[in-house]
Design an enzyme around this catalytic site. Structure first.
Site, PDB file in Angstrom:
ATOM      1  N   TRP A   2      -9.829   6.794 -28.160  1.00  0.00           N
ATOM      2  CA  TRP A   2     -10.166   7.459 -26.986  1.00  0.00           C
ATOM      3  C   TRP A   2      -8.889   8.082 -26.594  1.00  0.00           C
ATOM      4  O   TRP A   2      -8.682   9.256 -25.877  1.00  0.00           O
ATOM      5  CB  TRP A   2     -10.675   6.503 -26.000  1.00  0.00           C
ATOM      6  CG  TRP A   2     -10.769   6.982 -24.485  1.00  0.00           C
ATOM      7  CD1 TRP A   2     -11.646   7.427 -23.872  1.00  0.00           C
ATOM      8  CD2 TRP A   2      -9.511   7.046 -23.468  1.00  0.00           C
ATOM      9  NE1 TRP A   2     -11.285   7.812 -22.787  1.00  0.00           N
ATOM     10  CE2 TRP A   2     -10.084   7.462 -22.342  1.00  0.00           C
ATOM     11  CE3 TRP A   2      -8.134   6.471 -23.708  1.00  0.00           C
ATOM     12  CZ2 TRP A   2      -9.389   7.800 -21.243  1.00  0.00           C
ATOM     13  CZ3 TRP A   2      -7.577   6.916 -22.421  1.00  0.00           C
ATOM     14  CH2 TRP A   2      -7.982   7.168 -21.121  1.00  0.00           C
ATOM     15  N   HIS A   3      -7.747   7.506 -27.138  1.00  0.00           N
ATOM     16  CA  HIS A   3      -6.280   8.020 -26.361  1.00  0.00           C
ATOM     17  C   HIS A   3      -5.942   9.372 -27.257  1.00  0.00           C
ATOM     18  O   HIS A   3      -5.294   9.907 -26.878  1.00  0.00           O
ATOM     19  CB  HIS A   3      -5.398   6.987 -26.796  1.00  0.00           C
ATOM     20  CG  HIS A   3      -5.215   5.837 -25.645  1.00  0.00           C
ATOM     21  ND1 HIS A   3      -6.043   4.868 -25.887  1.00  0.00           N
ATOM     22  CD2 HIS A   3      -4.734   5.750 -24.564  1.00  0.00           C
ATOM     23  CE1 HIS A   3      -5.693   4.101 -24.777  1.00  0.00           C
ATOM     24  NE2 HIS A   3      -4.829   4.584 -24.015  1.00  0.00           N
ATOM     25  N   GLY A   4      -6.486   9.697 -28.346  1.00  0.00           N
ATOM     26  CA  GLY A   4      -6.256  10.932 -28.949  1.00  0.00           C
ATOM     27  C   GLY A   4      -6.694  10.832 -30.539  1.00  0.00           C
ATOM     28  O   GLY A   4      -6.813   9.652 -31.175  1.00  0.00           O
TER      29      GLY A   4
ATOM     30  N   PHE B 179      -4.321  12.642 -22.570  1.00  0.00           N
ATOM     31  CA  PHE B 179      -5.741  12.029 -23.214  1.00  0.00           C
ATOM     32  C   PHE B 179      -7.134  12.680 -22.206  1.00  0.00           C
ATOM     33  O   PHE B 179      -7.938  11.956 -22.396  1.00  0.00           O
ATOM     34  CB  PHE B 179      -5.441  10.565 -22.935  1.00  0.00           C
ATOM     35  CG  PHE B 179      -4.410  10.111 -23.591  1.00  0.00           C
ATOM     36  CD1 PHE B 179      -4.110  10.611 -24.923  1.00  0.00           C
ATOM     37  CD2 PHE B 179      -3.329   9.173 -23.012  1.00  0.00           C
ATOM     38  CE1 PHE B 179      -3.028  10.222 -25.377  1.00  0.00           C
ATOM     39  CE2 PHE B 179      -2.414   8.592 -23.603  1.00  0.00           C
ATOM     40  CZ  PHE B 179      -1.969   9.087 -24.715  1.00  0.00           C
TER      41      PHE B 179
END
Lengths: 479, 312
Positions: free
Chosen positions: A325-327, A479
């Site tokens: 989800w962060h990247g 993000f």
């Protein structure tokens, strides 16, 4: 419009004034102002992507109503999946398409097949991961009959786009935020004062702690081969402090700003670096995201009900997805996986809910055992942050090998600036430690006499002006 | 709400007052002297002013001529030192000024310092003319960097607050003081000035460009313009007694042209020095160490030039 920019310092008082003096008579006018100002706030980043935000809001508003109005389970499922597919589709295209296509090409090249992947030159719309998750939680909650579909588009629009949380959270839940939007807000003196205090503390965290640590961490991470093991370790510690100061500082400003408008947002941080184990750390770090994954992924997957294997599988899934989800980078996936590994012993032994209370409650200092536990947890998170901070896995491994070299025990050569930052960081952690029983570090300061309180506030402002680091964008904005 | 706004107002006033006191006590912003434009169009400081640079231990004073530093006019063999903020040198003690340091090497000479922040090359030449007619120095030392030449020309950009030359009409354009009353107010209220420096929203691009000393590679070289500029200097100033001291990294083509037009040149080189000449990472002005190294190199080359000139 950054929270630590002059434009926000002008924007906020104007909206505050209009909200309480011009648009305060009716609920509809309060919400209308919040919606317009939130879209203006977003348009300052990118007016093009404002239409994507509007589309996402319309989609979830419409599908939410359709789910509620559906006559059978098949129709409900259809509208739910339509919303999920389109929302995640946008996220996938903007954030993950290039990663998947390049990873696929890399995979084929290992088999000796060379292809030129067709990548997209897209800019990631700011806040897309956050407002997508807002919308998803809303439609899932309607599907699960936890809430009723919102009938007023303005109210729903404010829920998705309320400017303090729009670009980097906290990731709100309709069950928590919508009821507050549905009733007219009246000015509450103590709430507003507390909001100002939280903004002040958030700005201090960002401008003094995070931005200064960023300069030192960047310098070391950019040239790892030029530093000894001890300096590399120090660089990783500086990054750990930077990311905490940056993101929790942002969250404090967001929560404080919302309070000025009579709205309470979900708490996002609860002194995570005072955690005694990794499980506690994850109950205290980015709480709104962790609880989102718990409620909308971990529990639907079966949670911890299906035996040891199920627990292990589900824990790995949520940590890997959380990392992703962060990247779109293997570094984030490894960071997630590493945290899953860290937490696994306590999951297997069933000790992951051992430390639910506040560390050293009603005591000034922690016991030796607690101190050692805090130190160990911090050391583990610092090592994981190296993957989070690095551009690619190779760089992270190089950095780690640099730390665990013969030069680890050499005295680090640090500049005079670093000494000042270390002193300021020490002061910051002392204030956080004293305030750890409270909602945020300064919320209990109201018990102090006014002259002392004001001197403390003034001291913080002064430190911000004197030791303000080189302005950096909030890390979580990417993000 | 009334209580909230009142508290906010009182707290803001408290912060302003406390901030003003702390900034003054700890000298967190520099005192900036007021200027005036004299009859010849040169900007000088109003005599008699004094103050401190940021965190400085020694105050600066404006002498009767409207400059800072040495004004040893009694000596028969006088050398004037003309330049910008590097020569003005508010940030260091006076013992680190070029005048004081060169005096140590050349005790028989008197030195007169005429440094002012933002001086262009053509304004420095104008100052040399003014000094020639008033205190009659034997030599003029002009400390110059790459940007000083391009800033002198109006055909690139008219910088209204400094002296420039219009090469088309061969005319010197005098600078005007920009909003002097507003500036006086800004510099008097230390908190306001502190905020202005922290959040430079009002600093226009022109000012930013003006105060940057760039290296040769980043400056376009307009040979025809520089030729014309030196041609003008040859016709209007006493260039035989004028020595150009080029900052490290100066454009070799400009130095060559200057020599061709009869200027004596002194070239500073910091490349062999392991220690930086700059005050700190954020301020490229010379530190005391930098000034001492500059004076050492100037003395070495100046002594040779003087011997040469005596031989001619």
């Amino acid at each position: 419009m950054l929270f630590n920019s002059l434009s926000f310092a002008i924007f906020l008082p104007i909206i505050f004034f209009l909200y309480w003096f011009v648009f305060n008579k009716k609920l509809i006018s309060q919400n209308f102002l919040l919606l317009i100002s939130s879209y203006f706030f977003y348009a300052c980043w990118s007016w093009h992507f404002m239409f994507l935000l509007l589309f996402s809001t319309l989609l979830d508003f419409y599908t939410g109503r359709k789910i509620e109005a559906a006559e059978n389970i098949a129709q409900r499922k259809f509208w739910l999946w339509l919303s999920i597919v389109i929302n995640l589709g946008f996220l996938g295209i903007f954030k993950y398409y290039n990663f998947f296509i390049e990873s696929f090409a890399d995979g084929l090249s290992l088999l000796g097949i060379k292809i030129n992947p067709w990548t997209l030159q897209l800019v990631l719309p700011i806040g897309i991961s956050f407002y997508t998750f807002h919308g998803l939680s809303y439609v899932i909650d309607i599907y699960k009959n936890r809430i009723k579909a919102e009938k007023n588009f303005v109210e729903y629009g404010v829920f998705v786009s309320f400017f303090p949380l729009l670009v980097a959270g906290p990731i709100e839940r309709a069950t928590h935020l919508l009821p507050q939007i549905q009733r007219r807000r009246t000015f509450d003196y103590s709430q507003a004062i507390d909001g100002m205090r939280q903004i002040l503390w958030g700005l201090f965290k960002k401008l003094v702690i995070a931005d200064n640590c960023a300069m030192l961490a960047n310098n070391i991470f950019d040239h790892p081969s030029a530093h000894t093991g001890s300096e590399l370790l120090l660089g990783a510690i500086f990054f750990a402090i930077q990311i905490y100061g940056d993101f929790s500082g942002y969250s404090d400003i967001a929560l404080g700003t919302a309070r000025l408008f009579g709205i309470e947002l979900l708490k996002n941080f609860a002194y995570p670096y005072f955690s005694r184990d990794i499980a506690e750390f994850w109950r205290r770090w980015h709480i709104s995201l962790s609880s989102w994954f718990r409620d909308y992924l971990y529990i639907p997957l079966g949670g911890s009900k299906g035996g040891t294997w199920m627990k292990v599988r589900n824990t790995f899934i949520i940590f890997l997805v959380s990392g992703f989800w962060h990247g779109a980078n293997w570094t984030f996936i490894i960071w997630g996986g590493l945290n899953a590994l860290y937490i696994m012993p306590s999951i297997l032994r069933g000790t992951n809910r051992n430390n639910l209370g506040i560390v050293a409650e009603n005591r000034v200092l922690p016991s030796a055992k607690e101190f050692l536990q805090i130190l160990t947890t911090f050391a583990l998170t610092v090592l994981a942050w190296i993957f989070f901070r690095s551009i690619n896995v190779g760089e992270a491994l190089f950095y780690l090998s640099g730390i665990f070299s013969k030069t680890l025990f050499m005295r680090p050569e640090i500049s005079g600036t670093a000494n000042i930052i270390l002193i300021l960081t020490g002061f910051f952690f002392i204030v956080e430690w004293i305030g750890r029983h409270n909602n945020f570090a300064l919320s209990n300061i109201s018990k102090l006499p006014l002259p002392l309180r004001w001197t403390f506030y003034f001291g913080l402002i002064l430190l911000m002006f004197i030791y303000q680091g080189q302005a950096q964008t909030f890390i979580y904005f990417q993000f | 709400m009334r209580k909230f706004l009142l508290r906010l107002l009182v707290f803001t006033l408290f912060c302003c007052m406390a901030g003003e006191i702390i900034i003054r006590v700890f000298r967190l912003v520099p005192d900036v002297p007021q200027r005036f434009v004299d009859k010849t169009g040169i900007q000088r400081y109003i005599p008699g002013q004094h103050g401190y640079f940021t965190r400085a231990t020694e105050p600066w004073h404006i002498n009767q001529y409207g400059w800072l530093g040495m004004a040893d006019t009694k000596n028969d063999t006088l050398i004037s030192i003309i330049g910008d903020s590097y020569i003005e040198n508010m940030m260091n003690p006076r013992s680190c000024n070029q005048g004081s340091l060169l005096k140590g090497y050349m005790p028989d000479y008197g030195f007169f310092e005429a440094g002012r922040s933002g001086v262009s090359f053509i304004e420095a030449m104008e100052i040399s003319n003014f000094l020639d007619s008033t205190i009659h120095p034997k030599y003029n030392l002009l400390y110059v960097s790459n940007s000083d030449f391009t800033e002198s020309l109006t055909n690139k950009k008219r910088l209204s607050d400094i002296v420039q030359i219009d090469l088309k009409n061969n005319k010197i354009l005098v600078g005007t003081l920009k909003s002097p009353k507003l500036k006086k107010m800004l510099y008097s209220c230390k908190l306001l000035y502190f905020l202005y420096l922290k959040f430079p929203v009002l600093v226009n691009k022109e000012d930013k460009e003006k105060h940057q000393h760039t290296d040769a590679s980043s400056q376009p070289f307009e040979e025809q313009d520089i030729n014309q500029l030196f041609q003008y200097c040859q016709n209007h100033y006493k260039i035989k007694k004028t020595m150009l001291v080029f900052h490290p990294g100066a454009d070799k083509r400009v130095i060559q042209l200057a020599s061709q037009y009869g200027f004596r040149t002194i070239i500073l080189d910091s490349s062999q020095d392991k220690r930086s000449w700059a005050l700190n990472e954020n301020d490229g002005h010379w530190s005391c160490y930098g000034h001492s190294r500059v004076a050492e190199q100037v003395n070495e080359q100046l002594s040779k030039i003087i011997i040469d000139l005596k031989g001619e």
